[in-house]
Design a protein around this motif. Sequence first.
Motif, short mmCIF file in Angstrom:
data_model
loop_
_atom_site.label_atom_id
_atom_site.label_comp_id
_atom_site.label_asym_id
_atom_site.label_seq_id
_atom_site.Cartn_x
_atom_site.Cartn_y
_atom_site.Cartn_z
N PRO A 143 0.79 -1.24 0.00
CA PRO A 143 0.00 0.00 0.00
C PRO A 143 0.82 1.29 0.00
CG PRO A 143 -0.15 -1.10 2.14
CD PRO A 143 0.58 -2.03 1.22
N HIS A 167 3.21 1.69 -2.02
CA HIS A 167 3.70 1.82 -3.41
C HIS A 167 2.48 1.68 -4.34
CE1 HIS A 167 6.40 1.73 -6.68
NE2 HIS A 167 6.96 0.54 -6.55
N ALA A 178 -5.16 11.88 10.33
CA ALA A 178 -3.92 11.83 9.55
C ALA A 178 -2.83 12.67 10.20
CB ALA A 178 -4.17 12.31 8.12
N ARG A 236 -2.92 7.32 7.58
CA ARG A 236 -2.38 8.32 6.66
C ARG A 236 -3.40 8.57 5.56
NH1 ARG A 236 4.03 7.82 5.46
NH2 ARG A 236 4.64 8.29 7.58
N LEU A 237 -3.38 9.77 5.01
CA LEU A 237 -4.26 10.02 3.87
C LEU A 237 -3.64 9.34 2.65
CD1 LEU A 237 -5.43 13.75 3.89
CD2 LEU A 237 -6.67 11.71 4.66
N PHE A 252 -1.73 10.75 -0.82
CA PHE A 252 -1.04 12.02 -0.52
C PHE A 252 0.40 11.73 -0.11
CE2 PHE A 252 -5.30 13.45 -0.40
CZ PHE A 252 -5.25 14.80 -0.69
N GLY A 253 1.28 12.59 -0.55
CA GLY A 253 2.69 12.47 -0.16
C GLY A 253 3.45 11.60 -1.14
N HIS A 254 4.73 11.83 -1.22
CA HIS A 254 5.60 11.05 -2.10
C HIS A 254 7.02 11.17 -1.61
CE1 HIS A 254 7.45 9.51 -5.76
NE2 HIS A 254 6.27 8.96 -5.99
N ARG A 255 7.76 10.07 -1.72
CA ARG A 255 9.15 10.11 -1.29
C ARG A 255 9.96 11.16 -2.06
NH1 ARG A 255 12.81 6.60 0.83
NH2 ARG A 255 11.35 6.48 2.54
N LYS A 261 8.11 16.74 -3.77
CA LYS A 261 7.74 17.63 -2.69
C LYS A 261 7.05 18.83 -3.32
CE LYS A 261 9.58 14.65 0.01
NZ LYS A 261 8.69 13.60 0.56
N ARG A 268 2.22 13.86 -12.70
CA ARG A 268 1.30 12.84 -13.23
C ARG A 268 -0.10 13.05 -12.69
NH1 ARG A 268 4.31 7.80 -10.92
NH2 ARG A 268 4.04 9.14 -9.12
N LEU A 297 2.97 17.68 1.40
CA LEU A 297 2.23 16.47 1.06
C LEU A 297 1.15 16.82 0.03
CD1 LEU A 297 1.79 15.08 4.69
CD2 LEU A 297 3.35 14.23 2.94
N ASN A 301 -0.89 12.58 -4.92
CA ASN A 301 -0.05 11.88 -5.91
C ASN A 301 -0.95 11.23 -6.97
OD1 ASN A 301 -0.82 9.27 -4.86
ND2 ASN A 301 0.57 9.67 -3.15
N ILE A 302 -0.34 10.56 -7.92
CA ILE A 302 -1.08 10.00 -9.06
C ILE A 302 -2.20 9.06 -8.62
CG2 ILE A 302 0.63 8.13 -9.31
CD1 ILE A 302 0.10 8.31 -12.35
N ASP A 303 -1.98 8.35 -7.50
CA ASP A 303 -2.94 7.35 -7.07
C ASP A 303 -4.24 7.95 -6.57
OD1 ASP A 303 -1.33 5.13 -7.59
OD2 ASP A 303 -0.13 5.62 -5.85
N PHE A 357 -1.48 -1.03 -12.78
CA PHE A 357 -0.20 -0.34 -12.55
C PHE A 357 0.93 -1.29 -12.98
CE2 PHE A 357 1.87 2.50 -9.00
CZ PHE A 357 3.00 2.67 -9.77
N1 CMC Z 1 -0.82 11.41 5.47
C1 CMC Z 1 -0.42 12.01 6.62
N2 CMC Z 1 0.86 12.26 6.95
C2 CMC Z 1 1.80 11.89 6.07
C3 CMC Z 1 1.48 11.26 4.85
C4 CMC Z 1 0.12 11.04 4.55
N3 CMC Z 1 -0.24 10.45 3.40
N4 CMC Z 1 2.62 11.00 4.15
C5 CMC Z 1 3.63 11.44 4.92
N5 CMC Z 1 3.15 11.97 6.08
C6 CMC Z 1 3.94 12.60 7.14
C7 CMC Z 1 4.64 11.56 7.99
O1 CMC Z 1 3.86 11.19 9.11
C8 CMC Z 1 5.91 12.28 8.37
O2 CMC Z 1 5.61 13.15 9.43
P1 CMC Z 1 6.77 13.48 10.56
O3 CMC Z 1 7.89 14.14 9.81
O4 CMC Z 1 6.05 14.40 11.49
O5 CMC Z 1 7.13 12.16 11.16
C9 CMC Z 1 6.23 13.15 7.16
O6 CMC Z 1 4.96 13.37 6.49
C10 CMC Z 1 7.20 12.51 6.18
O7 CMC Z 1 6.72 11.21 5.87
P2 CMC Z 1 7.64 9.96 5.58
O8 CMC Z 1 6.88 8.71 5.85
O9 CMC Z 1 8.96 10.15 6.27
O10 CMC Z 1 7.88 10.15 4.03
P3 CMC Z 1 8.33 9.04 3.05
O11 CMC Z 1 9.05 9.73 1.95
O12 CMC Z 1 9.06 7.94 3.76
O13 CMC Z 1 6.94 8.42 2.56
C11 CMC Z 1 5.07 7.83 1.26
C12 CMC Z 1 6.39 8.60 1.32
C13 CMC Z 1 4.50 7.88 -0.15
C14 CMC Z 1 5.30 6.35 1.62
C15 CMC Z 1 4.07 8.47 2.28
O14 CMC Z 1 3.86 9.82 1.95
C16 CMC Z 1 2.74 7.72 2.37
O15 CMC Z 1 2.65 6.73 3.11
N6 CMC Z 1 1.70 8.17 1.58
C17 CMC Z 1 0.44 7.46 1.54
C18 CMC Z 1 0.56 6.28 0.60
C19 CMC Z 1 0.61 6.70 -0.84
O16 CMC Z 1 -0.20 7.48 -1.31
N7 CMC Z 1 1.56 6.11 -1.60
C20 CMC Z 1 1.67 6.32 -3.05
C21 CMC Z 1 2.99 6.85 -3.45
S1 CMC Z 1 2.96 7.39 -5.16
C22 CMC Z 1 2.83 5.94 -6.08
C23 CMC Z 1 4.05 5.10 -6.07
O17 CMC Z 1 5.17 5.60 -6.24
O18 CMC Z 1 3.89 3.89 -5.96
#
Ligand code: CMC
Length: 428
Positions: free
Chosen positions: A262, A264, A291, A299-300, A303-306, A309, A314, A358, A361-363, A384
Motif C-alpha cells: 500500500p 507503493h 492523519a 495516513r491520507l 497524498f505524499g511522495h518520497r 515535494k 502525473r 504532502l 499523488n497519481i494514485d 499499474f
Molecule cells: N498522510 C499524513 N501524513 C503523512 C502522509 C500522509 N499520506 N505522508 C507522509 N506523512 C507525514 C509523515 O507522518 C511524516 O511526518 P513526521 O515528519 O512528522 O514524522 C512526514 O509526512 C514525512 O513522511 P515519511 O513517511 O517520512 O515520508 P516518506 O518519503 O518515507 O513516505 C510515502 C512517502 C508515499 C510512503 C508516504 O507519503 C505515504 O505513506 N503516503 C500514503 C501512501 C501513498 O499514497 N503512496 C503512493 C505513493 S505514489 C505511487 C508510487 O510511487 O507507488
Amino acid sequence: MGATTQLKYGDNSLTLPVRDGTIGPSVMDISKLYAQSGMFTYDPGFTSTASCESQITYIDGDEGTLLYRGYPIDQLAEHGDFLETCYLLLYGDLPTAAQKHDFDYRVTRHTMVHEQMARFFQGFRRDAHPMAVMVASVGALSAFYHDSTDISDPTQRMVASMRMIAKMPTLAAMAYKYTIGQPFIYPKNDLDYTSNFLRMCYAVPCEEYHVNPVLSRALDRIFILHADHEQNASTSTVRLAGSSGANPFACIAAGVACLWGPAHGGANEAALKMLSEIGTVENIPKFVARAKDKNDPFRLMGFGHRVYKNYDPRAKIMQHTCHEVLTEMGIKDDPLLDIAVELERIALHDEYFVEKKLYPNIDFYSGITLKAMGFPTDMFTVLFAVARTVGWIAQWKEMIEDPSQKIGRPRQLYTGAAPRDYIPMSKR
Ligand code: CMC
C-alpha cells in the motif's frame, strides 16, 4: 582528475570522487569508502543513496518534473501512445514511423500466452486477490519460455522484453476474468495495445464488444503515466533480483510483489477504499485530524511522495483524464469524487500538509478513474503492474548491459547480541 570532495571523520580525511549527471544532484562516489576507511554508510530507505547510474528517467521532486529519456511526461501523454513510450524507454529515442510499425507488430505477435497457462490459473481460489495471481503467473512464465531466459544473449533478452510487455495485459485480463468466473478472452491483434486489453477484460464470447475510444485513450494515457519512475521500490527490487543473474520473468515477478504494497502501487486501491470509508464530505475533517495525529497510524492515502515535494506532475494529467472518463460514462454526481475534490482542497490549504509538502499523488485520481471505467478496486494495482512492466524491463536491461554491473549486496549496522557461547537446553 575530475572533481572531488573531502570527507573528514575523527582525525582522518578521505578524498572522494564527485560525479555529475546531465541534470540533478551530483554524487559522491563512496564505492571505495569501506576499503579506505573501514566504515559503511548508513541510509535506511536509501533517501540519500544513488544505487546506480541510469539514462532512462529523471525526476525533479521539488519542481514536479518527470522526464522519460529527456521528454516531459505531459508531452508524451498528450501526443504519443503507450507503445511509443515503451519504445522510447527501451531504445532511448522516439521511433520513426517505420520503427513504430515494426515495434507494434513485434509486441502484438507475442500477446498470447502458452495455452497451459489457462490450466495453471485453475489452481487459484476464485476469490484470490488478482495481484496474488499476477505474482505467481508472471513468475510461472519462466517455466514456459525457456528459449528467452539466457540473460547473456542480447537476442533472448530482447525476446523476453517483448514477451513481458505483450503478455502482461493478457495475464492481467485473465486474472480478472478468473475472479469473476467468466471465460478467458484471447487477444485480438488488429486492435491497439490498450483497446485489446479492454476487450480481453470486458468482452464475453456471446456478444460483440466495441471498444470505447475515449476509455481506451484514457487508459493508454494512464499506462504512459505509470510506465517508469526511476529507482522506486519495485524497480530497485527488479534490479536487485536481476543483479544475481536471475531470469527476467522471475525478476519482474519480484517487482510485481513489491508493487503490491500500500505504500507503493497498492496506494490507488487504498486511496479509493479510504474515500469510501470517509463516506461523506462532512466526515473529512475527522479523517484529516486522524492523519495529523502522531499517535494514529492512519495516513491520507494518495497524498505524499518520497521524491515529489511539489504537485506530482502525473496527478495533474490524471485529474484531467479522470474528468474526461466521468463525463464519458455519464457520472455527474459521484460522491467519491465530491469527497476527493474537497479532501484535496482541504489538504492543499492545511498547515500540516503544506508544511510537510504532502501533495496529492497519481494514485489519488487514478482510483476514481479506473472505478468509473468499471474495474474493481483489487484490479487497480494490476493495471499499474501492466504499465510499469516496460519500466522494469528497460531498467533491468540497462543494468545487465552495464559492464560495471555486479551483484547488489548492501551491508548493515549490526546491533544484535555480541558473541556468546551456546547454553545447553537443560541450563536455560
Ligand atoms: N498522510 C499524513 N501524513 C503523512 C502522509 C500522509 N499520506 N505522508 C507522509 N506523512 C507525514 C509523515 O507522518 C511524516 O511526518 P513526521 O515528519 O512528522 O514524522 C512526514 O509526512 C514525512 O513522511 P515519511 O513517511 O517520512 O515520508 P516518506 O518519503 O518515507 O513516505 C510515502 C512517502 C508515499 C510512503 C508516504 O507519503 C505515504 O505513506 N503516503 C500514503 C501512501 C501513498 O499514497 N503512496 C503512493 C505513493 S505514489 C505511487 C508510487 O510511487 O507507488
